[in-house]
Design an enzyme around this catalytic site. Structure first.
Site, PDB file in Angstrom:
ATOM      1  N   HIS A 156      11.836 -49.216  -4.286  1.00  0.00           N
ATOM      2  CA  HIS A 156      12.010 -47.749  -4.264  1.00  0.00           C
ATOM      3  C   HIS A 156      10.921 -47.069  -3.442  1.00  0.00           C
ATOM      4  O   HIS A 156      10.590 -45.916  -3.691  1.00  0.00           O
ATOM      5  CB  HIS A 156      12.001 -47.164  -5.686  1.00  0.00           C
ATOM      6  CG  HIS A 156      12.858 -47.910  -6.656  1.00  0.00           C
ATOM      7  ND1 HIS A 156      14.205 -47.651  -6.831  1.00  0.00           N
ATOM      8  CD2 HIS A 156      12.564 -48.950  -7.492  1.00  0.00           C
ATOM      9  CE1 HIS A 156      14.689 -48.480  -7.737  1.00  0.00           C
ATOM     10  NE2 HIS A 156      13.727 -49.283  -8.154  1.00  0.00           N
ATOM     11  N   SER A 277       2.641 -36.455  22.776  1.00  0.00           N
ATOM     12  CA  SER A 277       3.379 -35.207  22.636  1.00  0.00           C
ATOM     13  C   SER A 277       2.948 -34.273  23.759  1.00  0.00           C
ATOM     14  O   SER A 277       1.789 -34.286  24.173  1.00  0.00           O
ATOM     15  CB  SER A 277       3.062 -34.587  21.274  1.00  0.00           C
ATOM     16  OG  SER A 277       3.260 -33.187  21.314  1.00  0.00           O
ATOM     17  N   LYS A 283      -1.285 -36.624  19.109  1.00  0.00           N
ATOM     18  CA  LYS A 283      -0.141 -37.457  18.743  1.00  0.00           C
ATOM     19  C   LYS A 283      -0.053 -38.788  19.472  1.00  0.00           C
ATOM     20  O   LYS A 283      -0.305 -38.876  20.661  1.00  0.00           O
ATOM     21  CB  LYS A 283       1.170 -36.686  19.008  1.00  0.00           C
ATOM     22  CG  LYS A 283       1.477 -35.638  17.971  1.00  0.00           C
ATOM     23  CD  LYS A 283       1.728 -36.269  16.616  1.00  0.00           C
ATOM     24  CE  LYS A 283       2.503 -35.354  15.705  1.00  0.00           C
ATOM     25  NZ  LYS A 283       3.911 -35.464  15.814  1.00  0.00           N
ATOM     26  N   GLU A 290      11.519 -45.757  16.773  1.00  0.00           N
ATOM     27  CA  GLU A 290      12.493 -44.709  16.441  1.00  0.00           C
ATOM     28  C   GLU A 290      13.769 -44.860  17.279  1.00  0.00           C
ATOM     29  O   GLU A 290      14.882 -44.677  16.789  1.00  0.00           O
ATOM     30  CB  GLU A 290      11.870 -43.322  16.654  1.00  0.00           C
ATOM     31  CG  GLU A 290      10.808 -42.993  15.620  1.00  0.00           C
ATOM     32  CD  GLU A 290      10.055 -41.702  15.911  1.00  0.00           C
ATOM     33  OE1 GLU A 290      10.456 -40.946  16.822  1.00  0.00           O
ATOM     34  OE2 GLU A 290       9.052 -41.454  15.224  1.00  0.00           O
TER      35      GLU A 290
END
Ligand code: ARG
Length: 477
Positions: A156, A277, A283, A290
């Protein structure tokens, strides 16, 4: 506009109809397989005396020449033709005249395209298997280096019990291993040659279908000509296997993204595999992971698309089946790209051992082991579970771990505890005691690593004969 079937028509095809119908923009992708199929077909026609020795030799030489020119870029596949089959035949006729016109004897584009797509898919299976083998090798390296790198195991997405990085990686090893087994299985099942099925009902020529099949490295010819031209099961199976590969890669990506987050910092993705970024200078984003996760959708899409295309098609060939190509090609290329990039990312990724271990230490990953301690000292498991529950509550209120409690504090909750409890719930003990085969304990893990190594030392692809070489070099009979 150039097509093979003008004879029974009195009007030109409408330009839009022609474009809608044409497939050359995408079926040119299997130009090689199309020409290999033609070489095998011609050699078989020659052996059977359907073509003369001279015609056979001329046709084989001319097809090889076209293939070479296309590969070298000196002959461009012209989109003027309806499909790759028409293009090759037209060039042959241009070069050989009447002999070129004999290529299509005893063949239909229906069995031709069925063969081409099958040959292409078979090649793809081998290439994808190779990439899976490479990711497995990379995972195994990580496993060997991290049998004692402790980290929390989760259920979980909550810390559950401590494991090791080797153990966590071993789960992915098993997944990609099964993916390879699926590919080997599909390869075997699909390895029958549809050429000779004709349009749907075979042909009146005395073809030797066993010979064609042998030349092209198939286990044998397909046994029903209607099925031969209309079967796309193998492609559905392959897209399904590819979808499963992507599902595995996507789960792995998700974990890398979580592990790479500021909160976790279990891993650091190499600069070469991260992006920045345009506005936020701090970043370093895990874009590759992704994108792999994101591209999973289009591979699933290709599978569902083909299943839907095939649903309800009457026997035998229908033009709907031309739709089997574009999305399948896209899925095949996507999976290969994702596997290669993911392996590169994995091989350059740094694992933050200390962060992982520190994380495994808090979060009560040793609570089960504390309960097991009590059970070993005669407390029934359900009572032990309750006692440790109270201990956890006590710790949560004070912001400490079980290991931080004094023996007096523990005894106040249960007198059964003795000094050896601290050794019993240390992270090292919690992991190393787990020695069932498949568990994270180092000794168990080492046995598994040996088994995985033995598995990797065998490669099912090596048993396949080099049919391409044999086809190109074999004498014209
Ligand atoms: N481009 C077609 C396909 O991909 C080739 C077969 C054409 N056959 C036909 N009967 N029109 O399916």
């Amino acid at each position: 506009m150039a097509q093979l079937w003008g004879g029974r028509f009195t009007k030109e095809t409408d330009q839009l109809v022609y474009q809608f119908n044409a497939s050359i923009s995408f079926d040119k992708k299997f130009y090689r397989q199309d020409m290999e199929g033609s070489i095998a077909h011609v050699k078989m026609l020659g052996k059977q005396g359907i073509l003369t020795q001279q015609e056979t030799t001329d046709l084989v030489a001319a097809i090889k020449e076209i293939l070479q020119e296309v590969e070298e870029g000196t002959l461009e596949i012209s989109h003027e033709y309806e499909d790759i089959h028409s293009f090759v035949e037209a060039v042959l006729i241009e070069r050989l005249g009447d002999t070129g016109k004999k290529l299509h004897t005893g063949r239909s584009r229906n069995d031709q395209v069925a063969l081409d797509m099958r040959l292409y898919t078979r090649k793809e299976i081998l290439e994808t298997d190779q990439l899976l083998e490479e990711i497995l090798k990379e995972i195994l390296i990580i496993m060997e280096h991290h049998t004692d790198t402790y980290m929390p195991g989760f259920t979980h997405l909550q810390k559950a019990q401590p494991v090791t990085l080797a153990h966590h990686m071993g789960a992915y090893f098993e997944m990609f291993k099964r993916d390879r087994l699926r590919l080997a299985d599909i390869y075997q099942r699909m390895n029958y040659c549809p050429l000779g099925s004709g349009a749907l009902a075979g042909t009146t020529y005395d073809l030797d279908r066993y010979y064609t099949a042998e030349l092209l490295g198939f286990a044998g010819p397909s046994l029903n000509s209607m099925d031969g031209v209309s079967d796309r099961d193998y492609l559905i199976e392959y897209l399904s296997a590819l979808s499963t590969v992507m599902m595995h890669l996507s789960r792995f990506s998700e974990e890398v993204i979580i592990w790479n987050s500021n909160e976790y910092q279990f891993v650091e993705i190499d600069d070469a595999y991260s992006t920045g970024s345009s506005i936020m200078p701090q970043k370093k984003n895990p874009d590759i992971a992704e994108l792999v996760r994101g591209k999973t959708g289009r591979v699933y899409g290709a599978l569902i698309s083909l299943l839907t295309t095939m649903k309800g098609l009457p026997l035998a060939y229908n033009k709907d089946m031309q739709e089997d190509k574009e999305l399948a090609f896209d899925a095949m290329d996507t999976v290969k790209g994702c596997l290669a990039l993911f392996t590169g990312m994995l091989s350059t990724m740094k694992f933050q051992k200390q962060r992982m271990e520190a994380s495994a230490k808090n979060g009560f990953t040793n609570a089960t082991d504390a309960a097991d301690y009590l059970v070993n000292h005669g407390v029934p498991f359900r009572d032990a579970h309750g006692i440790v529950g109270q201990i956890v509550l006590y710790c949560v209120e004070r912001g400490i771990a079980i290991d931080d409690m004094s023996l007096e504090e523990l005894k106040a909750i249960s007198p059964v505890f003795e000094e050896d409890i601290f050794e019993s719930v240390s992270m090292k003990t919690c992991v190393e005691k787990r020695l069932t085969l498949g568990a994270p304990g180092t000794e168990a893990m080492k046995k598994v690593i040996e088994l995985e190594k033995a598995y990797l030392s065998k490669d099912w692809k090596k048993e396949l004969v080099d049919w391409e070489h044999a086809l190109m070099e074999s004498e014209v009979k």
